[in-house]
Design an enzyme around this catalytic site. Structure first.
Site, PDB file in Angstrom:
ATOM      1  N   GLU A 393       0.827  -1.238   0.007  1.00  0.00           N
ATOM      2  CA  GLU A 393      -0.004   0.041   0.047  1.00  0.00           C
ATOM      3  C   GLU A 393       0.775   1.425   0.116  1.00  0.00           C
ATOM      4  OE1 GLU A 393      -2.839  -0.209   3.009  1.00  0.00           O
ATOM      5  OE2 GLU A 393      -3.252  -2.381   2.495  1.00  0.00           O
TER       6      GLU A 393
HETATM    7  C1  XIL Z   1      -8.517   2.471   3.159  1.00  0.00           C
HETATM    8  C2  XIL Z   1      -9.129   3.199   1.642  1.00  0.00           C
HETATM    9  O1  XIL Z   1      -7.915   3.546   0.931  1.00  0.00           O
HETATM   10  C3  XIL Z   1     -10.125   4.073   2.209  1.00  0.00           C
HETATM   11  O2  XIL Z   1     -10.824   4.457   0.823  1.00  0.00           O
HETATM   12  C4  XIL Z   1     -11.051   3.710   3.007  1.00  0.00           C
HETATM   13  O3  XIL Z   1     -12.001   4.631   3.386  1.00  0.00           O
HETATM   14  C5  XIL Z   1     -10.519   3.151   4.244  1.00  0.00           C
HETATM   15  O4  XIL Z   1      -9.415   2.314   4.038  1.00  0.00           O
HETATM   16  N1  XIL Z   1      -4.758  -0.133   5.566  1.00  0.00           N
HETATM   17  C6  XIL Z   1      -5.122  -1.204   4.592  1.00  0.00           C
HETATM   18  C7  XIL Z   1      -6.349  -0.323   3.362  1.00  0.00           C
HETATM   19  O5  XIL Z   1      -5.207  -2.130   4.626  1.00  0.00           O
HETATM   20  O6  XIL Z   1      -7.509  -1.038   3.316  1.00  0.00           O
HETATM   21  C8  XIL Z   1      -6.752   0.960   3.890  1.00  0.00           C
HETATM   22  O7  XIL Z   1      -7.456   1.412   2.858  1.00  0.00           O
HETATM   23  C9  XIL Z   1      -5.696   1.924   4.200  1.00  0.00           C
HETATM   24  C10 XIL Z   1      -4.961   1.277   5.284  1.00  0.00           C
END
Ligand code: XIL
Length: 771
Positions: A393
């Site tokens: 991420e």
């Molecule tokens: C985030 C998304 O990007 C947003 O759109 C949503 O509102 C919240 O979640 N860690 C993770 C992701 O594993 O699923 C998260 O994604 C960010 C942090």
């Protein structure tokens, strides 16, 4: 006398005149062909200005002229003075006042067929020409295009790393994405992670209700575009509906978990390459005590099923899709006690036979605070457990509060990133990818969390590779350049020649080139072409250069700077390289002295970066802050940086009061205290509009050695002459003395028989100089 004070107006194509007499305003003869409205455009340090000029001549032959001027963000009305008409020519003057300073701009025009050729001058040495027409000119080009810097892509990021790992992005494509965005995603990325639509609350809102519309669409779209799909996420404490835990009976919760995983992972069996099976199970923070434990988050999963919930989830996932690579995914697990806990947890899972294949380091980092060493260590730690690693991420934010997904919380306004921010971010990304590439045998995939700076949960913090308008940012170029740096295939591919040679590379011992670096966007580098001579004892001192008019190009000074570089210096000058050959609007963009500081940070970092061509070749303890005219003020402005060894101020001096030029650094005489090393002024004699200001600076500075030199050439100096003219010799003597400790060069300045004293063309004054 109209002028209360002589002002140093930056090095624009115009120069100042200060001799005004009362002129006779009555015209000799009138010419009807001149009357009426004319339109013409002039360049100015404030941008392009369009004059709508109205000329009237009465029966007695007296002429008047006035104009509306479209400037950057205002319409200015001008009443011209001294309007004179003589047959087919006319002349008039514009008087402008800034505070207590008055400027006079002279115009002369002559009929040329149906047009009027106008010359305007702000001084004695000619000026600008513009053809005035009866028709309105085309509107000026739009100011301020979205990208702060133009970044050219010569290689797609997914291709640059295709032999190392997948490069992916996150998003719930394709619905609600524009055609342009879909194209961008498919073009640049090899993998996709659904950002939200596969999370339990979206895909499985109630025990008996599934919503596969968006997940199916995503899988279909990804397949169509040849993108690998990573599933996100099966078991998590967040974005998971409460019904999973209703009743809190362990057997029921376990059954629900199993059914959820079976149905979802089963539906896409064979289509998804991998799954985040468990997400974020470890607590934040921690201490030396928790570091010895798994320190699991007190989630509903933990509460209902105990620590076993992880093993169970992995087993169910393996059953549902035997070929999928199964991940434990978390954030901040690369550092501190949380990292230690992640190792304890993963060791247990492996020992217990949980079918886990890989660890996802989420990678939500902040520019300037990326824990590079921790990251590298974490990758090897996880590899030592026999696990693969992905960065799942990735985003590297730039200061400021997040406005939330798509800027929904826009009230926390977003500040545009500065060039420095973008460069620093590009550097961070390049360093990260250098680590990932180094460990390519372990790394499976690097996925950015979003597509562009609009499609990000960190809106307002500009974290990704494309800006909100899908323009690539410097980070894109820096990452790709990094891939190229030791990729044999890329090395063999013919590179378009980017480097420029000025005047055959100068007269020094080291033929110089003019070049740029992807991680130093917006700056031009002058340096010896062959750096091998500087790998040993001899190293390159650093020159930071600001331009006349604080322009965004070194074009006017290229002969001078290239000549200096050819004597074994590296010059970092403000302005992108492409503006050397082809000046456009970009060259007039505002610049800032902080660009010089950022360039210094950059070159110092390069010197210790073993992937850099500059590694070990820079004398980072020898730095000159230099600049001409407005750029001279930029040099003064950064002179309090302790890393600056000497300051060289060319055709410049601190103004007695605030400058009318918005782009000019706002300095007062107090700023002269910023000097902490020897200072050289190279000036153009009394006709240099900065002369008085510079002489005044000289008289005020007593705390450091200071040298004032003048060659009577005026404000323009000799930069454009072959090899930079006489200024180059004086500058080089100074730089060799100050930055290379070359005592012989001191003879140019020191003593009653110094070379400059003996030279009838130059004058020299010194204070506090060693004899
Ligand atoms: C985030 C998304 O990007 C947003 O759109 C949503 O509102 C919240 O979640 N860690 C993770 C992701 O594993 O699923 C998260 O994604 C960010 C942090």
């Amino acid at each position: 006398m109209l002028f209360q004070s002589i002002v140093f107006f930056c090095c624009i194509a115009l120069s100042a005149t200060f001799t005004l007499g009362q002129e006779n305003t009555s015209p000799k003869q009138s010419s009807e062909s001149l009357t009426g409205t004319w339109h013409c455009q002039f360049d100015s340090p404030f941008g392009l200005q369009t004059y709508h000029l109205h000329v009237a001549i009465n029966d007695a032959g007296d002429a008047t002229a006035h104009a509306e001027v479209d400037a950057r963000d205002e319409v200015r009305k001008v009443e011209f003075v001294n309007v004179k008409v003589d047959n087919d020519s006319l002349s008039f003057a514009e008087v402008r006042q800034f505070g207590d300073q008055v400027f006079r701009i002279e115009y002369s025009g002559e009929r040329k067929k149906k047009d009027l050729a106008i010359t305007r001058s702000f001084g004695e040495r000619g000026g600008q020409k513009s053809l005035a027409t009866r028709e309105l000119p085309k509107p000026p080009p739009k100011e301020d295009p979205a990208p702060v810097v133009e970044v050219k892509i010569d290689r797609l990021i997914k291709d640059a790393f295709k032999d190392s790992f997948l490069v992916g992005m996150a998003g719930d494509l394709p619905s609600r994405y524009s055609e342009e965005e879909l194209k961008l995603a498919a073009e640049h990325f090899a993998a996709i992670t659904p950002e939200n639509c596969m999370k339990p609350e979206r895909v499985h809102p109630a025990e008996d209700r599934w919503d596969f519309e968006r997940t199916d669409a995503l899988v279909q779209w990804a397949e169509k575009n040849d993108m690998t799909i990573h599933g996100h996420t099966l078991v998590w404490h967040a974005q998971t509906p409460n019904w999973f835990f209703e009743g809190r009976d362990p057997e029921t919760v376990k059954r629900r978990m199993k059914q959820h995983i079976e149905t979802l992972a089963g539906r896409y069996k064979g289509k998804l390459q991998s799954w985040d099976v468990v997400n974020e199970a470890i607590n934040d923070g921690g201490n030396s005590e928790t570091a010895k434990t798994e320190n699991l988050r007190n989630s509903d999963w933990l509460q209902t099923l105990g620590p076993e919930f992880l093993t169970l989830a992995f087993k169910f996932a393996r059953q549902a899709d035997p070929d999928a690579v199964l991940y434990y995914n978390d954030y901040n697990i690369e550092s501190g006690p949380k990292h230690a806990s992640s190792m304890v947890l993963l060791e247990r899972l492996v020992a217990d036979g949980a079918p886990i294949d890989a660890v996802g380091i989420q990678g939500h980092w902040r520019s300037g605070r990326v824990p590079f060493e921790d990251i590298e260590k974490a990758i090897t730690d996880y590899a030592s457990l026999g696990l693969k690693v992905s960065i799942t991420e990735l985003d590297v934010t730039i200061r400021g509060e997040s406005g939330g997904q798509f800027g929904r919380r826009r009230f926390r306004s977003s500040t545009p990133p500065s060039l420095n921010d973008l460069n620093a971010q590009a550097d961070d990304y390049a360093r990260l990818f250098a680590i990932f590439k180094k460990h390519e045998d372990v790394i499976e995939r690097v996925t950015f969390w979003g597509l562009n700076d609009r499609r990000t949960w960190r809106w307002g913090q500009h974290p990704l590779l494309f800006d909100g308008n899908n323009n690539p940012k410097p980070a894109y170029a820096s990452i790709v350049a990094l891939a190229d740096s030791d990729d044999d295939a890329a090395k063999k591919a013919p590179e378009p020649p980017k480097n420029v040679k000025i005047e055959d590379g100068g007269q020094g011992d080291y033929s110089a080139i003019v070049t740029e670096a992807p991680t130093l966007a917006g700056m031009t580098i002058y340096r010896p072409e062959d750096l091998s001579a500087f790998a040993g004892e001899k190293k390159l001192p650093v020159l930071l250069w600001g331009n006349g008019a604080c322009a965004n190009t070194t074009e006017e000074h290229k002969n001078f700077l290239s000549e200096i570089a050819s004597h074994g210096f590296i010059v970092l000058g403000i302005g992108p390289l492409d503006q050397l050959q082809q000046r456009n609007e970009t060259s007039r963009q505002r610049t800032n002295s902080s660009q010089l500081v950022a360039a210094l940070d950059w070159i110092i970092a390069q010197d210790t970066d073993e992937n850099s061509i500059y590694c070990g070749k820079i004398d980072t303890t020898k730095v000159a802050a230099m600049g001409m005219s407005c750029g001279g003020l930029q040099a003064i402005e950064i002179s309090d940086d302790p890393r600056v060894t000497t300051t060289v101020v060319c055709n410049s001096g601190v103004l007695p009061s605030r400058s009318p030029m918005a782009a000019m650094p706002i300095l007062t005489k107090e700023d002269l205290k910023k000097f902490h090393g020897p200072v050289l002024y190279i000036m153009g004699g009394p006709s240099d509009i900065a002369y008085k200001n510079a002489m005044d600076d000289f008289s005020r500075v007593d705390h450091v050695p200071i040298v004032m030199t003048n060659l009577d050439v005026g404000h323009e100096g000799t930069y454009r002459q072959p090899h930079g003219g006489e200024y180059s010799s004086v500058a080089l003597a100074w730089l060799n003395w100050q930055l290379k400790d070359d005592k012989a060069s001191a003879k140019m300045f020191v003593g009653d028989d110094s070379q400059l004293k003996r030279n009838p063309d130059w004058t020299i004054d010194t204070k506090n100089l060693e004899q």
